[in-house]
Design a protein around this motif. Structure first.
Motif, PDB file in Angstrom:
ATOM      1  N   THR A 155       0.854  -1.180   0.000  1.00 26.69           N
ATOM      2  CA  THR A 155       0.000   0.000   0.000  1.00 26.69           C
ATOM      3  C   THR A 155       0.893   1.235   0.000  1.00 26.69           C
ATOM      4  O   THR A 155       1.723   1.399   0.900  1.00 26.69           O
ATOM      5  CB  THR A 155      -0.917   0.030   1.243  1.00 26.69           C
ATOM      6  N   ALA A 156       0.721   2.082  -1.012  1.00 28.80           N
ATOM      7  CA  ALA A 156       1.463   3.344  -1.074  1.00 28.80           C
ATOM      8  C   ALA A 156       0.826   4.341  -0.111  1.00 28.80           C
ATOM      9  O   ALA A 156      -0.399   4.424  -0.013  1.00 28.80           O
ATOM     10  CB  ALA A 156       1.437   3.892  -2.490  1.00 28.80           C
ATOM     11  N   ILE A 157       1.662   5.075   0.600  1.00 30.64           N
ATOM     12  CA  ILE A 157       1.176   6.088   1.534  1.00 30.64           C
ATOM     13  C   ILE A 157       1.686   7.442   1.044  1.00 30.64           C
ATOM     14  O   ILE A 157       2.847   7.796   1.249  1.00 30.64           O
ATOM     15  CB  ILE A 157       1.641   5.804   2.972  1.00 30.64           C
ATOM     16  N   ILE A 158       0.802   8.161   0.369  1.00 33.99           N
ATOM     17  CA  ILE A 158       1.132   9.451  -0.226  1.00 33.99           C
ATOM     18  C   ILE A 158       0.241  10.512   0.411  1.00 33.99           C
ATOM     19  O   ILE A 158      -0.934  10.269   0.658  1.00 33.99           O
ATOM     20  CB  ILE A 158       0.929   9.403  -1.751  1.00 33.99           C
ATOM     21  N   ALA A 159       0.801  11.673   0.674  1.00 32.56           N
ATOM     22  CA  ALA A 159       0.083  12.758   1.354  1.00 32.56           C
ATOM     23  C   ALA A 159      -0.451  12.268   2.704  1.00 32.56           C
ATOM     24  O   ALA A 159      -1.637  12.374   2.995  1.00 32.56           O
ATOM     25  CB  ALA A 159      -1.046  13.311   0.489  1.00 32.56           C
ATOM     26  N   PRO A 160       0.437  11.699   3.559  1.00 37.33           N
ATOM     27  CA  PRO A 160      -0.008  11.122   4.816  1.00 37.33           C
ATOM     28  C   PRO A 160      -0.738  12.116   5.708  1.00 37.33           C
ATOM     29  O   PRO A 160      -0.381  13.293   5.769  1.00 37.33           O
ATOM     30  CB  PRO A 160       1.279  10.634   5.487  1.00 37.33           C
ATOM     31  N   GLY A 161      -1.780  11.609   6.337  1.00 36.61           N
ATOM     32  CA  GLY A 161      -2.549  12.417   7.276  1.00 36.61           C
ATOM     33  C   GLY A 161      -3.550  13.346   6.625  1.00 36.61           C
ATOM     34  O   GLY A 161      -4.156  14.170   7.305  1.00 36.61           O
ATOM     35  N   THR A 162      -3.755  13.222   5.306  1.00 34.53           N
ATOM     36  CA  THR A 162      -4.736  14.067   4.627  1.00 34.53           C
ATOM     37  C   THR A 162      -5.939  13.231   4.195  1.00 34.53           C
ATOM     38  O   THR A 162      -5.889  12.005   4.212  1.00 34.53           O
ATOM     39  CB  THR A 162      -4.143  14.743   3.376  1.00 34.53           C
ATOM     40  N   LYS A 163      -6.983  13.896   3.765  1.00 29.31           N
ATOM     41  CA  LYS A 163      -8.179  13.180   3.325  1.00 29.31           C
ATOM     42  C   LYS A 163      -7.967  12.458   2.003  1.00 29.31           C
ATOM     43  O   LYS A 163      -8.792  11.636   1.601  1.00 29.31           O
ATOM     44  CB  LYS A 163      -9.366  14.135   3.226  1.00 29.31           C
ATOM     45  N   TYR A 164      -6.854  12.713   1.309  1.00 28.21           N
ATOM     46  CA  TYR A 164      -6.581  12.105   0.007  1.00 28.21           C
ATOM     47  C   TYR A 164      -5.790  10.799   0.098  1.00 28.21           C
ATOM     48  O   TYR A 164      -5.735  10.042  -0.867  1.00 28.21           O
ATOM     49  CB  TYR A 164      -5.817  13.090  -0.873  1.00 28.21           C
ATOM     50  N   THR A 165      -5.163  10.542   1.214  1.00 28.05           N
ATOM     51  CA  THR A 165      -4.240   9.421   1.352  1.00 28.05           C
ATOM     52  C   THR A 165      -4.868   8.088   0.952  1.00 28.05           C
ATOM     53  O   THR A 165      -4.287   7.335   0.173  1.00 28.05           O
ATOM     54  CB  THR A 165      -3.706   9.342   2.803  1.00 28.05           C
ATOM     55  N   GLN A 166      -6.039   7.782   1.472  1.00 32.95           N
ATOM     56  CA  GLN A 166      -6.671   6.495   1.187  1.00 32.95           C
ATOM     57  C   GLN A 166      -7.083   6.382  -0.278  1.00 32.95           C
ATOM     58  O   GLN A 166      -6.899   5.336  -0.902  1.00 32.95           O
ATOM     59  CB  GLN A 166      -7.872   6.270   2.102  1.00 32.95           C
ATOM     60  N   SER A 167      -7.610   7.434  -0.861  1.00 28.84           N
ATOM     61  CA  SER A 167      -8.020   7.409  -2.270  1.00 28.84           C
ATOM     62  C   SER A 167      -6.822   7.215  -3.194  1.00 28.84           C
ATOM     63  O   SER A 167      -6.889   6.439  -4.155  1.00 28.84           O
ATOM     64  CB  SER A 167      -8.741   8.703  -2.643  1.00 28.84           C
ATOM     65  N   ILE A 168      -5.737   7.908  -2.911  1.00 30.76           N
ATOM     66  CA  ILE A 168      -4.522   7.763  -3.717  1.00 30.76           C
ATOM     67  C   ILE A 168      -4.004   6.324  -3.623  1.00 30.76           C
ATOM     68  O   ILE A 168      -3.642   5.723  -4.637  1.00 30.76           O
ATOM     69  CB  ILE A 168      -3.443   8.770  -3.277  1.00 30.76           C
ATOM     70  N   ASN A 226      -3.005   1.022  -6.120  1.00 31.06           N
ATOM     71  CA  ASN A 226      -3.153  -0.434  -6.045  1.00 31.06           C
ATOM     72  C   ASN A 226      -3.871  -1.003  -7.269  1.00 31.06           C
ATOM     73  O   ASN A 226      -3.546  -2.091  -7.726  1.00 31.06           O
ATOM     74  CB  ASN A 226      -3.896  -0.860  -4.785  1.00 31.06           C
ATOM     75  N   LEU A 227      -4.828  -0.270  -7.787  1.00 26.97           N
ATOM     76  CA  LEU A 227      -5.567  -0.757  -8.952  1.00 26.97           C
ATOM     77  C   LEU A 227      -4.731  -0.729 -10.226  1.00 26.97           C
ATOM     78  O   LEU A 227      -4.780  -1.665 -11.028  1.00 26.97           O
ATOM     79  CB  LEU A 227      -6.833   0.073  -9.171  1.00 26.97           C
ATOM     80  N   PHE A 228      -3.985   0.340 -10.439  1.00 24.75           N
ATOM     81  CA  PHE A 228      -3.361   0.552 -11.733  1.00 24.75           C
ATOM     82  C   PHE A 228      -1.833   0.564 -11.754  1.00 24.75           C
ATOM     83  O   PHE A 228      -1.245   0.490 -12.828  1.00 24.75           O
ATOM     84  CB  PHE A 228      -3.856   1.879 -12.330  1.00 24.75           C
ATOM     85  N   ASN A 263       8.754  -6.439  -7.969  1.00 20.19           N
ATOM     86  CA  ASN A 263       7.544  -5.678  -7.680  1.00 20.19           C
ATOM     87  C   ASN A 263       6.383  -6.219  -8.496  1.00 20.19           C
ATOM     88  O   ASN A 263       6.562  -6.650  -9.637  1.00 20.19           O
ATOM     89  CB  ASN A 263       7.764  -4.199  -8.025  1.00 20.19           C
ATOM     90  N   LYS A 264       5.202  -6.192  -7.912  1.00 16.51           N
ATOM     91  CA  LYS A 264       3.977  -6.540  -8.622  1.00 16.51           C
ATOM     92  C   LYS A 264       3.385  -5.235  -9.138  1.00 16.51           C
ATOM     93  O   LYS A 264       2.984  -4.381  -8.345  1.00 16.51           O
ATOM     94  CB  LYS A 264       3.006  -7.266  -7.691  1.00 16.51           C
ATOM     95  N   VAL A 265       3.361  -5.089 -10.468  1.00 12.05           N
ATOM     96  CA  VAL A 265       2.966  -3.828 -11.074  1.00 12.05           C
ATOM     97  C   VAL A 265       1.858  -4.001 -12.104  1.00 12.05           C
ATOM     98  O   VAL A 265       1.587  -5.115 -12.561  1.00 12.05           O
ATOM     99  CB  VAL A 265       4.175  -3.116 -11.731  1.00 12.05           C
ATOM    100  N   LEU A 266       1.260  -2.888 -12.473  1.00  8.81           N
ATOM    101  CA  LEU A 266       0.174  -2.786 -13.431  1.00  8.81           C
ATOM    102  C   LEU A 266      -1.069  -3.506 -12.908  1.00  8.81           C
ATOM    103  O   LEU A 266      -1.038  -4.140 -11.851  1.00  8.81           O
ATOM    104  CB  LEU A 266       0.582  -3.313 -14.807  1.00  8.81           C
TER     105      LEU A 266
END
Length: 143
Positions: A36-49, A54-56, A72-75
């Motif tokens: 799971t990538a953790i981008i913009a931690p602690g913001t409302k966008y983190t989970q959506s990102i 994970n999907l793409f 790495n498992k990609v795409l």
């Protein structure tokens, strides 16, 4: 304390850094991990990102501890690509031992990437991603 992905996605960057600093390197993992990538931690966008990535883009990693390698498992298909060497060394964050995922000799695409992981719970790792020596994002790996 046991952690899960939802807790990590709710943390701030400072909290993630503190958790990484206070955690042991652990053993080099073996097998498949959901990432799971953790981008913009602690913001409302983190989970959506994280969900979109994970999907793409990136779903996780497959470790071969005996060979000291991972893929790495990609795409969207979870294609196994982008190889890294795996070993223990000092963290760029705090100088303490961590598990390094080093792409410098194994990937043209990710040549400047270095990941560091530490064990934060049973079969659960928190990671940091660096581009050269600049920190980019955090991620988790659940085995």
């Amino acid at each position: 304390m046991a952690y899960d992905v939802a807790q990590l996605l709710a943390m701030t960057q400072t909290q993630l850094d503190d958790l990484f600093r206070s955690s042991p390197a652990g053993e080099i993992p073996d097998g498949t991990a959901e990432g799971t990538a953790i981008i913009a931690p602690g913001t409302k966008y983190t989970q959506s990102i994280a969900h979109v990535i994970n999907l793409f883009g990136w779903q996780g990693k497959v470790f071969d501890a005996k060979k000291g390698l991972l893929k790495n498992k990609v795409l969207a298909f979870g294609f196994e690509a982008v190889v890294a060497r795996v070993y223990k060394d000092a963290s760029w964050l705090d100088g303490q031992e961590c598990i390094v995922l080093d792409y410098s000799d194994t990937s043209v695409l990710a040549h400047y990437i270095r990941d560091e992981i530490r064990l934060i719970g049973p079969n659960f790792y928190l990671g940091k991603v660096y581009w050269a020596k600049d920190r980019l994002i955090d991620f988790s790996l659940k085995f």
